[in-house]
Design a protein around this motif. Structure first.
Motif, PDB file in Angstrom:
ATOM      1  N   ARG A 161      -1.763  42.238  -0.189  1.00  0.00           N
ATOM      2  CA  ARG A 161      -2.859  43.231  -0.918  1.00  0.00           C
ATOM      3  C   ARG A 161      -4.005  42.276  -1.178  1.00  0.00           C
ATOM      4  O   ARG A 161      -5.289  43.055  -1.018  1.00  0.00           O
ATOM      5  CB  ARG A 161      -2.283  43.781  -1.960  1.00  0.00           C
ATOM      6  N   TRP A 162      -4.208  41.182  -1.459  1.00  0.00           N
ATOM      7  CA  TRP A 162      -5.348  40.462  -2.223  1.00  0.00           C
ATOM      8  C   TRP A 162      -5.137  38.674  -1.523  1.00  0.00           C
ATOM      9  O   TRP A 162      -4.835  38.299  -2.727  1.00  0.00           O
ATOM     10  CB  TRP A 162      -5.744  40.587  -3.554  1.00  0.00           C
TER      11      TRP A 162
ATOM     12  N   PRO B 111      -0.904  46.459 -10.112  1.00  0.00           N
ATOM     13  CA  PRO B 111      -2.143  47.153 -10.409  1.00  0.00           C
ATOM     14  C   PRO B 111      -3.123  46.837  -9.239  1.00  0.00           C
ATOM     15  O   PRO B 111      -3.094  46.170  -8.315  1.00  0.00           O
ATOM     16  CB  PRO B 111      -2.769  46.279 -11.636  1.00  0.00           C
ATOM     17  N   ALA B 112      -4.311  47.397  -9.525  1.00  0.00           N
ATOM     18  CA  ALA B 112      -5.544  47.231  -8.726  1.00  0.00           C
ATOM     19  C   ALA B 112      -5.747  45.395  -8.567  1.00  0.00           C
ATOM     20  O   ALA B 112      -5.193  44.927  -9.274  1.00  0.00           O
ATOM     21  CB  ALA B 112      -6.583  47.835  -9.000  1.00  0.00           C
ATOM     22  N   ARG B 113      -6.609  45.189  -7.627  1.00  0.00           N
ATOM     23  CA  ARG B 113      -6.672  43.458  -7.447  1.00  0.00           C
ATOM     24  C   ARG B 113      -7.206  42.936  -8.711  1.00  0.00           C
ATOM     25  O   ARG B 113      -8.023  43.134  -9.513  1.00  0.00           O
ATOM     26  CB  ARG B 113      -7.870  43.319  -6.458  1.00  0.00           C
TER      27      ARG B 113
ATOM     28  N   THR C 157      -1.926  42.286 -17.501  1.00  0.00           N
ATOM     29  CA  THR C 157      -0.947  43.375 -16.991  1.00  0.00           C
ATOM     30  C   THR C 157       0.232  42.339 -16.865  1.00  0.00           C
ATOM     31  O   THR C 157       0.451  41.323 -16.038  1.00  0.00           O
ATOM     32  CB  THR C 157      -1.193  43.793 -15.655  1.00  0.00           C
ATOM     33  N   ILE C 158       1.481  42.625 -17.392  1.00  0.00           N
ATOM     34  CA  ILE C 158       2.815  41.944 -17.477  1.00  0.00           C
ATOM     35  C   ILE C 158       3.723  42.811 -16.804  1.00  0.00           C
ATOM     36  O   ILE C 158       4.177  43.647 -17.245  1.00  0.00           O
ATOM     37  CB  ILE C 158       3.187  41.374 -18.862  1.00  0.00           C
ATOM     38  N   VAL C 159       4.358  42.343 -15.461  1.00  0.00           N
ATOM     39  CA  VAL C 159       5.384  42.830 -14.932  1.00  0.00           C
ATOM     40  C   VAL C 159       6.676  41.947 -15.161  1.00  0.00           C
ATOM     41  O   VAL C 159       6.632  40.862 -14.570  1.00  0.00           O
ATOM     42  CB  VAL C 159       5.097  42.916 -13.424  1.00  0.00           C
TER      43      VAL C 159
ATOM     44  N   LEU D 268      -2.816  38.983 -13.754  1.00  0.00           N
ATOM     45  CA  LEU D 268      -1.476  39.707 -13.483  1.00  0.00           C
ATOM     46  C   LEU D 268      -0.395  38.822 -13.869  1.00  0.00           C
ATOM     47  O   LEU D 268      -0.497  37.692 -13.164  1.00  0.00           O
ATOM     48  CB  LEU D 268      -1.558  40.148 -12.100  1.00  0.00           C
ATOM     49  N   ILE D 269       0.433  39.035 -14.468  1.00  0.00           N
ATOM     50  CA  ILE D 269       1.597  38.143 -14.928  1.00  0.00           C
ATOM     51  C   ILE D 269       2.838  38.568 -14.563  1.00  0.00           C
ATOM     52  O   ILE D 269       3.172  39.672 -15.089  1.00  0.00           O
ATOM     53  CB  ILE D 269       1.609  37.699 -16.520  1.00  0.00           C
TER      54      ILE D 269
END
Length: 408
Positions: free
Chosen positions: A114-115, A87-89, A31-33, A4-5
């Motif tokens: 979350r994680w 996203p999910a973990r 996944t880029i946010v 996750l970025i």
């Protein structure tokens, strides 16, 4: 492995090449946010996400954008939208943004809730110790306690992290260049006017005024590529020297190599100034943090000249010429030497090609993926002490002329 970025800020175009390489690796899902990125970056990421099934891109509305405050540290993801796209973990959270940024605080807050055992890697570019007003120092210290592994882009950036109190693992991972796109012209330039090039923001801290004076003294042509508040000054210079000074609008990534190949030398004449457009009583020094266009020019076989500000001398190494920032006569002298000494230009061209190879995005991707894999399988990924640095693939860059290690 799912990475996750998070990324913010208008000047994020240079990450596209890295993202393209990463999402081509079969073992990775990205996944880029992102928030407050340029329109060009947004469009390119949307296209990349359509073409790469393992890349998911989520542009998020923002609060307090860079255009409003003058600094990326103030950019905030809109919380409700951020919660909807997370996203999910993931296996690793990678934050593109300094430790003191509000967006970094938000990303680490999502991780904490979350994680909390997911490892965190952090991009770092600041090459000067800057003391921000409250609450930024508190957020920075909190981030340092959470980051598992830092990726400073230069040895100076690593030094700033240490000076500010970061004690975790770190590996120097320079910004890269796509050496497949940025490559020399098939044939060298011959029989054409000696052309000095500039690529970047046409702003005072980039030394544009000094460059205009220097090319005049050296009786050289100028091709300036970019936008900014000093575009009018370049236009006036073009009117005084018809056909000798040209202004080209900002070029996209695909068009830039062709423009660079039309130059005999690329100049980065940056000077250091103090920015006060965030809070008038807080001065933020602007000092060149990398100078990516230098590497792109070297990869195209174009000799480079840069001032001695910030990381410019480190990036150039032995592959170009430097001069004291703000010294117009010294800059004109460097340009004249390159124009009149074909042997010097040829030597710098060859050195630049070798040095640019050390900055390939493929090397950066290899190093980052290796570290992410180690963190993923670490028994206690949330403990920085358990995640030692890997072999120094990027931390010690070799000198392109001697092959000896350059300390970082």
């Amino acid at each position: 492995m799912h990475i996750l970025i998070t990324a913010v800020g208008q000047r994020t175009e240079h990450w596209i090449d890295l993202f393209t390489l990463l999402c081509a690796r079969p073992e990775l899902t990205l996944t880029i946010v992102a928030a407050d990125v340029s329109a060009e970056t947004d469009q390119t990421l949307r296209t990349l996400a359509r073409e790469a099934p393992r890349l998911h891109y989520h542009p998020v509305p923002h609060l307090l954008g860079e255009a409003r405050t003058g600094h990326m540290a103030s950019v905030l993801f809109r919380p409700r939208h951020l919660r909807q796209v997370v996203p999910a973990r993931p296996d690793v959270l990678h934050v593109i943004g300094e430790a003191a940024y509000l967006s970094t605080w938000q990303a680490l807050g999502v991780r904490r809730r979350r994680w909390p055992r997911v490892p965190v890697t952090l991009y770092a570019a600041q090459n000067i110790v800057t003391r921000f007003p409250t609450p930024f120092p508190q957020l920075e210290r909190r981030a340092f306690g959470t980051v598992t592994h830092a990726f400073p882009i230069t040895p100076a950036a690593l030094g700033v992290l240490r000076a500010k109190g970061y004690r975790g693992a770190a590996t120097v991972v320079p910004l890269g260049v796509d050496t497949r796109l940025f490559a020399p012209a098939p044939r060298p330039r011959r029989g054409q006017p000696f052309t000095v090039g500039f690529v970047g923001r046409l702003e005072p801290h980039k030394g544009v005024t000094d460059l205009l004076q220097a090319v005049d003294l050296a009786d050289a042509d100028l091709l300036a590529v970019g936008r900014g508040s000093l575009a009018a000054a370049v236009t006036r210079a073009a009117a005084r020297r018809p056909g000798r000074v040209r202004l080209h609008d900002w070029a996209d990534h695909a068009a830039l190599p062709g423009l660079l190949r039309g130059m005999d030398v690329l100049v980065l004449p940056s000077i250091e100034i103090v920015q006060r457009n965030v809070l008038p009583w807080v001065g933020i020094p602007l000092r060149e943090q990398f100078g990516r266009v230098l590497v792109e020019a070297m990869a195209c076989g174009v000799p480079v000249v840069g001032s001695d500000v910030g990381e410019i001398p480190h990036i150039i190494g032995e592959a170009g010429l430097t001069y004291p920032a703000g010294n117009v006569l010294a800059l004109a002298d460097r340009l004249t030497r390159l124009r009149d000494d074909a042997g010097l230009a040829a030597r710098l061209r060859e050195r630049g090609l070798r040095r640019a190879a050390a900055f390939g995005w493929d090397r950066a991707a290899d190093t980052m993926c290796e570290i992410w894999q180690r963190l993923r399988w670490s028994r206690r990924a949330d403990n920085p002490a358990r995640c030692s640095a890997p072999r120094p693939a990027m931390a010690n860059m070799s000198d392109p002329d001697t092959g000896k290690a350059r300390a970082s």
